[in-house]
Design an enzyme around this catalytic site. Structure first.
Site, mmCIF file in Angstrom:
data_model
loop_
_atom_site.group_PDB
_atom_site.id
_atom_site.type_symbol
_atom_site.label_atom_id
_atom_site.label_comp_id
_atom_site.label_asym_id
_atom_site.label_seq_id
_atom_site.Cartn_x
_atom_site.Cartn_y
_atom_site.Cartn_z
ATOM 1 N N PHE A 79 0.776 -1.299 -0.292
ATOM 2 C CA PHE A 79 0.066 -0.008 0.070
ATOM 3 C C PHE A 79 0.923 1.193 -0.094
ATOM 4 O O PHE A 79 1.991 1.248 0.567
ATOM 5 C CB PHE A 79 -1.036 -0.017 1.168
ATOM 6 C CG PHE A 79 -2.074 1.094 1.147
ATOM 7 C CD1 PHE A 79 -3.284 0.736 0.221
ATOM 8 C CD2 PHE A 79 -2.025 2.220 1.896
ATOM 9 C CE1 PHE A 79 -4.021 1.917 0.408
ATOM 10 C CE2 PHE A 79 -3.005 3.262 1.809
ATOM 11 C CZ PHE A 79 -4.067 2.862 1.103
ATOM 12 N N ARG B 257 -12.016 -3.871 -7.419
ATOM 13 C CA ARG B 257 -11.880 -4.633 -6.253
ATOM 14 C C ARG B 257 -13.371 -4.939 -5.564
ATOM 15 O O ARG B 257 -14.213 -4.102 -5.350
ATOM 16 C CB ARG B 257 -11.185 -3.743 -5.126
ATOM 17 C CG ARG B 257 -9.668 -4.243 -5.055
ATOM 18 C CD ARG B 257 -8.887 -3.594 -3.772
ATOM 19 N NE ARG B 257 -9.640 -2.326 -3.116
ATOM 20 C CZ ARG B 257 -8.915 -1.721 -2.241
ATOM 21 N NH1 ARG B 257 -7.975 -2.162 -1.594
ATOM 22 N NH2 ARG B 257 -9.924 -0.952 -1.725
ATOM 23 N N TYR C 168 -11.325 1.130 10.346
ATOM 24 C CA TYR C 168 -12.579 1.733 9.544
ATOM 25 C C TYR C 168 -12.992 0.409 8.690
ATOM 26 O O TYR C 168 -13.950 0.873 8.057
ATOM 27 C CB TYR C 168 -12.467 2.693 9.215
ATOM 28 C CG TYR C 168 -11.310 3.208 8.385
ATOM 29 C CD1 TYR C 168 -11.081 2.772 7.172
ATOM 30 C CD2 TYR C 168 -10.227 4.084 8.798
ATOM 31 C CE1 TYR C 168 -9.898 2.846 6.417
ATOM 32 C CE2 TYR C 168 -9.104 4.407 8.213
ATOM 33 C CZ TYR C 168 -8.937 3.742 6.979
ATOM 34 O OH TYR C 168 -7.721 3.890 6.331
ATOM 35 N N LYS C 169 -12.231 -0.491 8.595
ATOM 36 C CA LYS C 169 -12.502 -1.638 7.386
ATOM 37 C C LYS C 169 -13.388 -2.582 7.965
ATOM 38 O O LYS C 169 -14.852 -2.153 8.558
ATOM 39 C CB LYS C 169 -11.349 -2.208 6.769
ATOM 40 C CG LYS C 169 -10.693 -1.265 6.152
ATOM 41 C CD LYS C 169 -9.308 -1.651 5.712
ATOM 42 C CE LYS C 169 -8.253 -0.632 5.215
ATOM 43 N NZ LYS C 169 -8.985 -0.127 4.003
ATOM 44 N N ASP D 239 1.312 -4.966 8.532
ATOM 45 C CA ASP D 239 0.142 -4.089 8.369
ATOM 46 C C ASP D 239 -1.022 -5.115 8.132
ATOM 47 O O ASP D 239 -1.225 -5.742 7.479
ATOM 48 C CB ASP D 239 0.221 -3.405 6.830
ATOM 49 C CG ASP D 239 -0.755 -2.453 6.653
ATOM 50 O OD1 ASP D 239 -1.800 -2.875 6.937
ATOM 51 O OD2 ASP D 239 -0.604 -1.352 5.937
#
Ligand SMILES: Cc1ncc(COP(=O)(O)O)c(C=O)c1O
Ligand SMILES: Nc1ccccc1C(=O)C[C@H](N)C(=O)O
Length: 414
Positions: A132, A383, A234-235, A209
């Site tokens: 990322f 995605r 927040y995922k 991560d």
């Protein structure tokens, strides 16, 4: 189209033990198809009342007394809960604070400095070329700031970093290895235990991560010997837009790691306001400023749900969802030239799948207009995030058939 797919989706929903939980989420009964729970999870209906009560009774009623009464401990209490339900971490090793980016910076730099202090020859940070962006930029920044260098591992976009690649990259010059447990683009699931062992054997520290795995894939941070891990809340953890990060640091590293933002909230006696920074024992030392309390409330409801359902049951449904999605892709989208840019083996795949096609950028815009919400990642990846607690099999089928119809519409006829 194959009519069996509808029957299969309905049968999978009927047999799904997690199916009733979907109705606990705001908006789950609307026809909107949500394929982005791996980027921003849906809120639980219970959270609406929790936030309202907090503003009215705690913020409004307790005012500044709230800090002494409960808020000061919240980053540790909720952190321990994340550790318990999602990370396989014993209490006292997980805390909430900062953004993921800032927390990654603080802990990668702390790890780098601890290694350099032990052995000045350890100057390399190992990371994959398709990690990322924030992870790559931070690693480059720390290398530049501390006189280190980045050791890039070349990673194919549809893959992720393998244990063999890490084994080939680490050595006596390695300070830190940074790896994503689930790759944000391909969903490749890294061998977290194997990589941690290989890095440790070479004298390196590993920073995981966990953004795309926490809450979707079982993690055994203590059992697998993790050093440090950071992730988004927040995922799959339902913290809401911009909710703060979580950080895990194994007990054995607490005393040796010095993080680079020595704010007052990381000191042993926060209100002593002493002349110099004296780091607290335990996880408090990794905090810097005032904890973002409002940002960490919503995840309490999702964590309770994850705790009730159990991460193994969540993973089981996640595997079924991605497997079903790839079956639909194979039958309905592959004939249009769509290719799968995620691992075919479910055991090597996280909770989303990425589909490649040259028209995916235009398709995404059209899909959003029709209330089908995936996201798009360059160069041509759609995605499909399938949050196991809030996504159904029929929703998955409806969304993918809309992707098919959209591509058909956008394809120029000869
Ligand atoms: C794998 C990964 N790492 C880091 C981040 C950065 O998090 P933040 O923007 O909250 O700092 C994200 C998502 O944004 C991510 O998916
Ligand atoms: N924080 C965000 C804010 C705006 C839009 C997306 C995000 C994401 O989280 C993206 C995600 N990290 C990704 O894997 O691409």
């Amino acid at each position: 189209m194959n009519p069996d797919l509808h029957a299969t989706a309905e049968a999978l929903d009927a047999a799904d033990p997690l199916r009733p939980h979907r109705d606990l989420f705001v908006g789950a009964r609307t026809p909107l198809v949500y394929f982005d729970g791996n980027s921003l999870g849906r809120p639980l209906a219970a959270t609406v009342g929790r936030l309202e009560r907090f503003v009215r009774d705690e913020w409004g009623g307790r005012l500044i007394r709230g800090w002494d009464e409960s808020w000061m401990d919240l980053p540790f209490a909720i952190g321990d809960e994340i550790g318990r339900v999602a990370l396989g971490a014993a209490p006292g090793q997980t805390v909430i604070g900062d953004s993921t980016t800032v927390m990654l910076y603080k802990l990668i730099r702390a790890a780098f400095d601890a290694q350099a202090a032990r052995d000045p020859g350890r100057v390399e940070i190992v990371i994959g070329t398709d990690d990322f962006p924030t992870d790559r930029y931070i690693v480059e920044g720390i290398a530049a700031e501390r006189g280190g260098r980045v050791h890039w591992i070349e990673v194919d976009r549809a893959e992720g970093v393998t244990t063999e690649q890490i084994a080939g990259a680490v050595g006596e010059k390695t300070a830190v290895v940074v790896v994503s447990h689930v790759a944000y683009r391909s969903a490749h699931l890294a061998d977290a235990r194997g990589i941690t062992e290989v890095a440790r054997a070479a004298g390196a520290l590993t920073v995981w991560d966990l953004c795309h795995s926490a809450g979707a894939v079982p993690i055994h941070a203590d059992r697998w010997g993790f050093d440090i891990a950071v992730g988004c809340t927040y995922k799959y953890l339902g913290g809401g837009p911009g909710s703060p990060a979580f950080a895990y640091v194994a007990h054995r590293h607490h005393e040796t790691l010095v993080q680079p933002i020595p704010g007052w909230m990381g000191t042993a006696d926060v209100f002593s306001m002493g002349p110099h920074h004296a780091p607290a024992a335990g996880m408090r030392r990794f905090l810097s400023g005032t904890p973002p309390i409002l940002g960490m409330l919503a995840m309490e409801d999702t964590l309770a749900l994850i705790g009730d359902v159990g991460i193994d049951a969540i993973r089981e449904k996640s595997v079924e969802l991605t497997t079903f999605a790839l079956e639909v892709v194979d039958e309905e989208l592959a004939p249009l030239g769509v290719h799968v840019a995620s691992p075919a083996d479910a055991a090597a795949r996280g909770g989303h799948v990425t589909l490649g096609h040259p028209l995916m950028r235009q398709a995404t815009a059209a899909l959003w207009r029709h209330d089908v919400i995936p996201d798009y990642r360059d160069p041509e990846g759609l995605r499909i995030g399938l949050a196991p607690l809030s996504t159904s099999f029929t929703e998955t089928l409806t969304g993918l058939l809309t992707v098919r119809d959209t591509l058909v519409r956008l394809t120029p006829t000869a």
